[in-house]
Design a protein around this motif. Structure first.
Motif, mmCIF file in Angstrom:
data_model
loop_
_atom_site.group_PDB
_atom_site.id
_atom_site.type_symbol
_atom_site.label_atom_id
_atom_site.label_comp_id
_atom_site.label_asym_id
_atom_site.label_seq_id
_atom_site.Cartn_x
_atom_site.Cartn_y
_atom_site.Cartn_z
ATOM 1 N N ASN A 135 49.040 -26.560 41.777
ATOM 2 C CA ASN A 135 49.607 -25.703 42.815
ATOM 3 C C ASN A 135 51.078 -25.432 42.494
ATOM 4 O OD1 ASN A 135 50.904 -24.790 45.229
ATOM 5 N ND2 ASN A 135 49.210 -25.606 46.439
ATOM 6 N N GLU A 136 51.360 -24.246 42.012
ATOM 7 C CA GLU A 136 52.711 -23.928 41.557
ATOM 8 C C GLU A 136 53.738 -23.982 42.686
ATOM 9 O OE1 GLU A 136 54.291 -23.475 38.659
ATOM 10 O OE2 GLU A 136 52.448 -24.142 37.713
ATOM 11 N N GLU A 137 53.330 -23.664 43.895
ATOM 12 C CA GLU A 137 54.274 -23.716 45.020
ATOM 13 C C GLU A 137 54.725 -25.152 45.268
ATOM 14 O OE1 GLU A 137 54.415 -22.767 49.815
ATOM 15 O OE2 GLU A 137 52.812 -21.919 48.592
ATOM 16 N N VAL A 138 53.766 -26.088 45.286
ATOM 17 C CA VAL A 138 54.100 -27.501 45.498
ATOM 18 C C VAL A 138 54.903 -28.037 44.322
ATOM 19 C CG1 VAL A 138 53.108 -29.819 45.669
ATOM 20 C CG2 VAL A 138 52.134 -27.940 46.994
ATOM 21 N N LEU A 139 54.478 -27.703 43.108
ATOM 22 C CA LEU A 139 55.177 -28.199 41.925
ATOM 23 C C LEU A 139 56.602 -27.656 41.857
ATOM 24 C CD1 LEU A 139 52.318 -27.846 39.279
ATOM 25 C CD2 LEU A 139 53.205 -29.981 40.226
ATOM 26 N N GLU A 140 56.783 -26.394 42.196
ATOM 27 C CA GLU A 140 58.110 -25.798 42.128
ATOM 28 C C GLU A 140 59.040 -26.409 43.179
ATOM 29 O OE1 GLU A 140 61.396 -24.003 41.013
ATOM 30 O OE2 GLU A 140 59.529 -24.143 39.859
ATOM 31 N N ARG A 141 58.482 -26.765 44.333
ATOM 32 C CA ARG A 141 59.302 -27.437 45.357
ATOM 33 C C ARG A 141 59.848 -28.758 44.810
ATOM 34 N NH1 ARG A 141 56.058 -26.420 49.388
ATOM 35 N NH2 ARG A 141 54.999 -28.412 49.541
ATOM 36 N N ALA A 142 58.991 -29.486 44.099
ATOM 37 C CA ALA A 142 59.419 -30.751 43.501
ATOM 38 C C ALA A 142 60.421 -30.508 42.372
ATOM 39 C CB ALA A 142 58.210 -31.515 42.976
ATOM 40 N N ARG A 143 60.136 -29.510 41.537
ATOM 41 C CA ARG A 143 61.055 -29.207 40.426
ATOM 42 C C ARG A 143 62.435 -28.824 40.938
ATOM 43 N NH1 ARG A 143 56.488 -25.286 38.087
ATOM 44 N NH2 ARG A 143 55.102 -26.833 37.097
ATOM 45 N N ALA A 144 62.469 -28.047 42.014
ATOM 46 C CA ALA A 144 63.758 -27.619 42.579
ATOM 47 C C ALA A 144 64.562 -28.817 43.054
ATOM 48 C CB ALA A 144 63.520 -26.641 43.732
ATOM 49 N N GLU A 145 63.896 -29.771 43.650
ATOM 50 C CA GLU A 145 64.575 -30.984 44.140
ATOM 51 C C GLU A 145 65.134 -31.781 42.958
ATOM 52 O OE1 GLU A 145 66.115 -32.310 47.328
ATOM 53 O OE2 GLU A 145 64.359 -31.017 47.620
ATOM 54 N N ILE A 146 64.360 -31.844 41.859
ATOM 55 C CA ILE A 146 64.826 -32.554 40.667
ATOM 56 C C ILE A 146 66.030 -31.833 40.065
ATOM 57 C CG2 ILE A 146 64.213 -33.200 38.300
ATOM 58 C CD1 ILE A 146 61.318 -33.611 39.326
ATOM 59 N N ARG A 147 65.957 -30.515 39.973
ATOM 60 C CA ARG A 147 67.080 -29.743 39.415
ATOM 61 C C ARG A 147 68.349 -29.962 40.240
ATOM 62 N NH1 ARG A 147 63.017 -25.667 38.578
ATOM 63 N NH2 ARG A 147 63.590 -24.645 40.531
ATOM 64 N N ARG A 148 68.209 -29.996 41.564
ATOM 65 C CA ARG A 148 69.385 -30.187 42.417
ATOM 66 C C ARG A 148 70.042 -31.540 42.159
ATOM 67 N NH1 ARG A 148 70.726 -32.868 46.301
ATOM 68 N NH2 ARG A 148 68.647 -33.711 46.678
ATOM 69 N N SER A 149 69.223 -32.584 42.049
ATOM 70 C CA SER A 149 69.770 -33.920 41.819
ATOM 71 C C SER A 149 70.320 -34.089 40.418
ATOM 72 C CB SER A 149 68.697 -34.984 42.074
ATOM 73 O OG SER A 149 68.402 -35.096 43.446
ATOM 74 N N CYS A 150 69.798 -33.305 39.468
ATOM 75 C CA CYS A 150 70.234 -33.425 38.068
ATOM 76 C C CYS A 150 71.321 -32.427 37.710
ATOM 77 C CB CYS A 150 69.039 -33.249 37.137
ATOM 78 S SG CYS A 150 67.783 -34.532 37.309
ATOM 79 N N GLY A 151 71.836 -31.729 38.696
ATOM 80 C CA GLY A 151 72.900 -30.766 38.429
ATOM 81 C C GLY A 151 72.457 -29.603 37.577
ATOM 82 N N GLY A 152 71.150 -29.293 37.631
ATOM 83 C CA GLY A 152 70.623 -28.162 36.883
ATOM 84 C C GLY A 152 70.293 -28.464 35.432
ATOM 85 N N GLU A 153 70.747 -29.615 34.912
ATOM 86 C CA GLU A 153 70.473 -29.978 33.522
ATOM 87 C C GLU A 153 69.429 -31.091 33.505
ATOM 88 O OE1 GLU A 153 72.844 -31.527 29.529
ATOM 89 O OE2 GLU A 153 73.957 -30.692 31.208
ATOM 90 N N LEU A 154 68.218 -30.747 33.137
ATOM 91 C CA LEU A 154 67.117 -31.699 33.229
ATOM 92 C C LEU A 154 67.122 -32.660 32.051
ATOM 93 C CD1 LEU A 154 64.269 -29.311 34.401
ATOM 94 C CD2 LEU A 154 65.711 -30.802 35.788
ATOM 95 N N PRO A 155 67.113 -33.954 32.310
ATOM 96 C CA PRO A 155 67.139 -34.930 31.223
ATOM 97 C C PRO A 155 65.758 -35.084 30.588
ATOM 98 C CG PRO A 155 66.977 -36.065 33.318
ATOM 99 C CD PRO A 155 67.097 -34.591 33.638
ATOM 100 N N PRO A 156 65.701 -35.475 29.321
ATOM 101 C CA PRO A 156 64.406 -35.735 28.704
ATOM 102 C C PRO A 156 63.809 -37.046 29.225
ATOM 103 C CG PRO A 156 66.167 -36.277 27.173
ATOM 104 C CD PRO A 156 66.821 -35.673 28.383
ATOM 105 N N VAL A 157 62.505 -37.093 29.324
ATOM 106 C CA VAL A 157 61.792 -38.308 29.702
ATOM 107 C C VAL A 157 61.122 -38.859 28.456
ATOM 108 C CG1 VAL A 157 59.844 -39.240 31.023
ATOM 109 C CG2 VAL A 157 61.421 -37.630 32.085
ATOM 110 N N TYR A 158 61.245 -40.177 28.254
ATOM 111 C CA TYR A 158 60.665 -40.783 27.056
ATOM 112 C C TYR A 158 59.781 -41.965 27.437
ATOM 113 C CZ TYR A 158 60.203 -41.665 22.084
ATOM 114 O OH TYR A 158 59.691 -41.771 20.814
ATOM 115 N N ASP A 159 58.593 -41.998 26.830
ATOM 116 C CA ASP A 159 57.680 -43.128 26.998
ATOM 117 C C ASP A 159 57.351 -43.676 25.608
ATOM 118 O OD1 ASP A 159 55.750 -44.990 27.531
ATOM 119 O OD2 ASP A 159 54.319 -43.615 28.442
ATOM 120 N N PRO A 160 57.932 -44.820 25.229
ATOM 121 C CA PRO A 160 57.687 -45.366 23.890
ATOM 122 C C PRO A 160 56.343 -46.068 23.744
ATOM 123 C CG PRO A 160 59.192 -46.775 25.086
ATOM 124 C CD PRO A 160 58.939 -45.589 25.965
#
Length: 971
Positions: A135-160
């Motif tokens: 559901n792109e609407e739900v996913l985009e709501r979450a992405r927007a919240e992440i962007r706001r907390s990250c100052g617009g610069e999204l950090p990479p996620v790593y799983d070793p």
């Protein structure tokens, strides 16, 4: 951490109930779920990974109070809600009971933070639902919240330790650059197939001939359609070459005659009869002769022995007496959990005899039955000489020669002479798998030809080199088709069982081991049933159809101890469990099929003879010679891997590290179990401070909140920060004092958040380990550093003391009932003992009897059961009201009606004493579950607390018209 560090949501609170419920539900979802792309073991649920990643990256509202108060709408909402919060706080203070009794007076800022936190919880609650994973609407709501907390610069996620790829996949779904690595090449290919390849061909239409008119294709939909098309091409070619090995069966007149497609042939392994008179006869080893166990319509196999002719034939029986059906369930075994008997002579066939026969090459197979599909359903037929002959006519050109490991715990077939992976397949199965494997290479040129016709770029840049032209696209589709062949092997092997209850085949790997299977189902890969090649390909296509990710994704084959991360990576990882799963050895089952197919596309990943095992981070005694050596290997390797995380990861975000519990381990050793303590020791020694632990309970088949299970968590997520370089060293006594100071309020907050009692011991580890791990060391009396195992025991003791201390806040009759329950459960005890207990609390047994909570007669005393309580009881009219009976009446109603209007109304009638009722539920759960007293009682208290939050919200809206609102709660 920097002075400007903003605390993240995962460090404070998460909607655990919603995450666990969605994770549990996910276990029953198959169509389109990424786990159906290819088998991998112990994957974390996507819902949990999604929620944890979101909570790792999003600021907790307490970190941005000024911003919240500057929001006019939120400010006004907080002002409107503050009076009610103050009134509730006053009531709690007046009651002098419950977790909220000592809470500070709520402020406008506190209310604003709580409102905002609820808003974030609502985003997570939507985010974790399976329906919303696309559901792109739900996913985009979450992405927007992440962007706001990250100052617009999204950090990479790593799983070793990327394994099945759940964490990188969900990072990508949330719009984050996703990276991962794994030592195991099978895991790496799964990851590449999910997160690396689809974005390369995002929004691209399919290229196969005869595509349907469509205006646009989103994400990997075009790729999915092509995988399905070329899978059909492979199936048709395979049928032309080996279809004769899968003949139809002649139907008897009773079924209308004619021909029918076989979906499975049922075989049993055989050994020579131990009776010298019949030693030249092969007798079946069948754990079950049932083909269909539907009540009243049972179908079973009857062996017909002709001793004179020295033959055994098999007849299909329908119905029968109860004794015959029970005998069929036992097959040719000598009884439940016992070895076999000879169906010819009745002589015992002990396992030693069977092992000897298998290892000397005297084990064979015999055809017991044939299962076919007809218009009226599945039918079970007697085997024919033709079908037996056709099966034995198959001659494979190649078989996997990789030896099965010397792992007596998880690999049983070598005991019986099945020593290589190739021995786990029939010759016909090997021919089929070889045929499909060779067709992957053939289909590649067909795809590339069609891709060029569809105007894809011509060139020699391969998929592994980053190509996106016709060559790379053809290779990409071949990756999915090759993985489909590998997955087909889960069905096409001699370890697949026939499930009589469901009338279908159960593929291999019902558990994380290769067990010996005596009677097995050989499926038809062209039958359109379970194990059909096109069905497997369609499953692969269905996964691609639902993948949502356009961010960068990259997986590499590397060990976790030395791998290099992208700068400022956020760590979210699910390391291998201490000693539960032999990932490498199990995955060789697939590696032996994937290597010849995919080595041409990814030569570096498949350059080894088998999956790497020496450096695999699991504590396996059979590899290292002893349990002590295995533990030392695991601790050292895991410490280096987690040190690598701590050294390279971002300072701005906490790390999330999953730990998978083995239930038997926790049941035997509690939360200070060896595996758990060893893992935490590695985390602490690696330089992390543990600031939170969130228990994930993912194995329930039904909604966890409703089920009220008191099972322990299946996993725990550790929330970690890099340890302060200036951390002090303290003594054991100082550590205990700090625990006593800091743990009780933290536990009270967990209770206020309605953490289920079953999850409380693991949740309390977070704040407890937060105290322990923020210091360089805690020194024992002899100046040796305290171990994590000892710290866990002290944390658990403090939790017990806290829960025990709550008892002092209850009325005397309730305190008497708690002690009696702890000593006697719901059973009877001597009056004299009861009298002494009561007097110590300033009351008499008669007082508890007058309160309506005990029965006293004939020198014996017992607590009244819930179904013995007065059904017309009303708290407003009870002149001798106790917290005990409030809880028992509430539990009785909750057991009967769950989250109903009446249950909520009863809770509301308790007024300010509701918190005391909840505290008592925690106390009684602790006694029932952890002290092995009336374990069945634990479930009902756990269920009530699990529903408490929702029940309280319902109670707030319930009208109590007609009730005496001035209830007497003189406790």
């Amino acid at each position: 951490m920097s002075q400007t560090y903003k605390k993240k949501l995962i460090e404070v609170a998460i909607p655990l109930e919603a995450i666990n419920a969605a994770s549990a539900r996910e276990k029953s979802i198959r169509h389109g779920h990424p786990s159906t792309l290819h088998l991998w073991w112990a994957r974390r649920p996507l819902a949990a990974c999604r929620a944890v990643l979101f909570a790792q990256l999003v600021d907790d509202p307490s970190s941005r109070v000024d911003e919240l108060m500057a929001d006019p709408k939120l400010h006004a909402q907080a002002e409107a809600e503050l009076p009610a919060r103050l009134a509730a706080w006053e009531k709690s203070k007046a009651s002098a009971q419950g977790a909220a009794a000592n809470a500070p007076e709520p402020t406008l800022e506190d209310v604003a933070v709580e409102i905002e936190r609820k808003r974030l919880f609502a985003i997570i609650e939507d985010l974790v639902k399976w329906e919303n994973s696309t559901n792109e609407e739900v996913l985009e709501r979450a992405r927007a919240e992440i962007r706001r907390s990250c100052g617009g610069e999204l950090p990479p996620v790593y799983d070793p330790f990327s394994g099945g790829g759940s964490i990188p996949l969900e990072a990508q779904r949330l719009g984050l650059p996703a990276y991962g690595s794994d030592l195991n090449p099978v895991a790496v290919m799964i990851g590449k197939a999910m997160i690396e390849i689809p974005p390369k061909f995002k929004d691209m239409p399919p290229i196969h001939p005869g595509i349907k008119e469509r205006s646009f294709y989103r994400n990997a939909e075009g790729l999915a359609e092509d995988v399905k098309y070329y899978g059909e091409w492979m199936r048709e070619k395979a049928w032309q070459r080996i279809g004769h090995l899968y003949p139809q069966v002649d139907l008897p007149k009773a079924y209308g005659g004619g021909k029918a497609t076989v979906i499975a042939w049922i075989w049993a392994r055989t050994v020579p009869s131990p009776d010298p008179a019949f030693s030249d006869m092969q007798v079946p080893l069948a754990s079950n002769f049932l083909l269909s166990s539907k009540k009243g319509k049972e179908v079973w196999i009857e062996p017909i022995v002709d001793k004179a002719a020295k033959t055994i034939t098999y007849r299909i029986r329908r119905g029968g007496t109860k004794a015959e059906i029970e005998a069929a369930k036992l097959g040719s075994t000598a009884g439940k959990r016992q070895a076999f008997r000879c169906v010819v002579s009745g002589a015992a066939l002990p396992y030693d005899y069977i092992r000897s026969a298998g290892q000397s090459g005297k084990m064979g197979t015999t055809l017991l039955a044939v299962v076919a599909d007809t218009k009226s359903g599945r039918v079970h037929l007697e085997p024919s000489a033709e079908h037996y002959s056709v099966a034995n006519s198959a001659k494979p050109d190649w078989r996997p020669e990789t030896r099965l490991p010397d792992n007596p715990r998880d690999f049983k077939t070598p005991n019986y002479g099945l020593n290589s992976f190739g021995d786990l397949f029939t010759d016909r199965q090997l021919v089929a798998l070889n045929t499909f494997s060779s067709l992957v290479d053939e289909v590649r040129s067909e795809i590339e030809k069609h891709a060029l016709a569809a105007n894809l770029k011509q060139g020699e840049t391969s998929l592994r080199e980053g190509g996106i032209g016709a060559k790379a696209y053809a290779e990409a589709i071949c990756v999915y088709l090759g993985m489909s062949v590998s997955k087909l092997a889960v069905f096409l092997n001699s370890l697949s069982r026939w499930r009589a209850g469901e009338n279908k085949t159960a593929p291999a790997f019902g558990r994380q081991a290769i067990a010996m299977v005596w009677d097995f189902a050989e499926v038809n890969p062209f039958a359109g049933a379970g194990g059909d090649f096109q069905g497997v390909v369609n499953g692969t296509s269905g996964v691609l159809d639902r993948i949502r990710g356009s961010a960068t994704g990259h997986l590499i084959n590397h060990d976790a101890q030395t791998v290099k991360y992208p700068p400022n990576s956020v760590i979210s990882s699910d390391p291998p469990y201490y000693d539960n799963i032999g990932y490498a050895e199990l995955s060789d089952f697939f590696f032996c099929w994937l290597k010849p197919i995919l080595k041409q596309f990814f030569p570096e990943d498949f350059a080894v003879l088998a999956t790497p095992k020496k450096d695999e981070l699991v504590a396996t005694p059979y590899r290292h010679g002893s349990s002590e050596a295995a533990e030392a290997f695991f601790l050292d390797g895991m410490k280096r891997a987690i040190s690598n995380m701590a050294e390279q990861s971002s300072d701005e975000y906490p790390a999330a590290i999953y730990y998978a519990f083995k239930q038997s381990e926790v049941e035997q050793e509690g939360i200070s179990s060896t595996g758990w303590a060893t893992f935490l020791q590695a985390v602490v020694e690696a330089g992390y401070s543990v600031v939170g632990t969130w228990p994930l309970r993912t194995e329930m088949a039904t909604r966890m909140i409703a089920s009220g299970t008191n099972a322990l968590a299946n996993s725990v997520v550790l929330v970690c920060h890099k340890k302060d370089a200036t951390a002090d060293t303290i003594t054991r006594a100082e550590f205990i004092r700090a625990l006593k100071r800091e743990l009780p309020p933290a536990i009270a907050e967990l209770q206020a958040a309605n953490i289920a009692p079953a999850d409380m011991p693991q949740s309390a580890i977070g704040p407890g380990m937060g105290v322990f791990s923020r210091y360089t060391a805690v020194l024992e009396a002899d100046d040796s550093p305290m171990t994590v195992k000892t710290a866990l025991q002290l944390i658990n003791a403090e939790l017990d003391e806290y829960l025990g201390g709550i008892q002092g806040e209850f009325d005397a009759d309730t305190r008497f009932a708690i002690t009696w329950f702890e000593q006697n459960g719901m059973g009877k005890g001597d009056y004299g003992v009861a009298d002494n207990l009561a007097r110590a609390r300033g009351i008499s047994v008669d007082s508890a009897k007058h309160a309506g909570i005990v029965e006293s007669a004939a020198g014996k005393v017992r607590l009244l059961k819930r179904d013995e309580l007065d059904p017309d009881w009303a708290p407003e009219e009870d002149g001798h009201l106790t917290v005990w009976e409030c809880l028992q009446h509430l539990v009785r109603l909750h057991e009967k009606e769950g989250l109903s209007h009446d249950t909520a109304a009863l809770l509301k009638r308790f007024g300010p004493q509701a918190e005391a009722v909840k505290d008592l539920a925690y106390c009684l759960y602790d006694i029932a579950a952890n002290k092995r007293r009336e374990a069945s009682e634990a479930t009902v208290y756990n269920a009530l607390i699990a529903d408490w939050s929702e029940l309280s919200q319902m109670a707030a809206t319930v009208s109590l018209e007609g009730r005496n609102r001035q209830a007497r709660f003189e406790l």
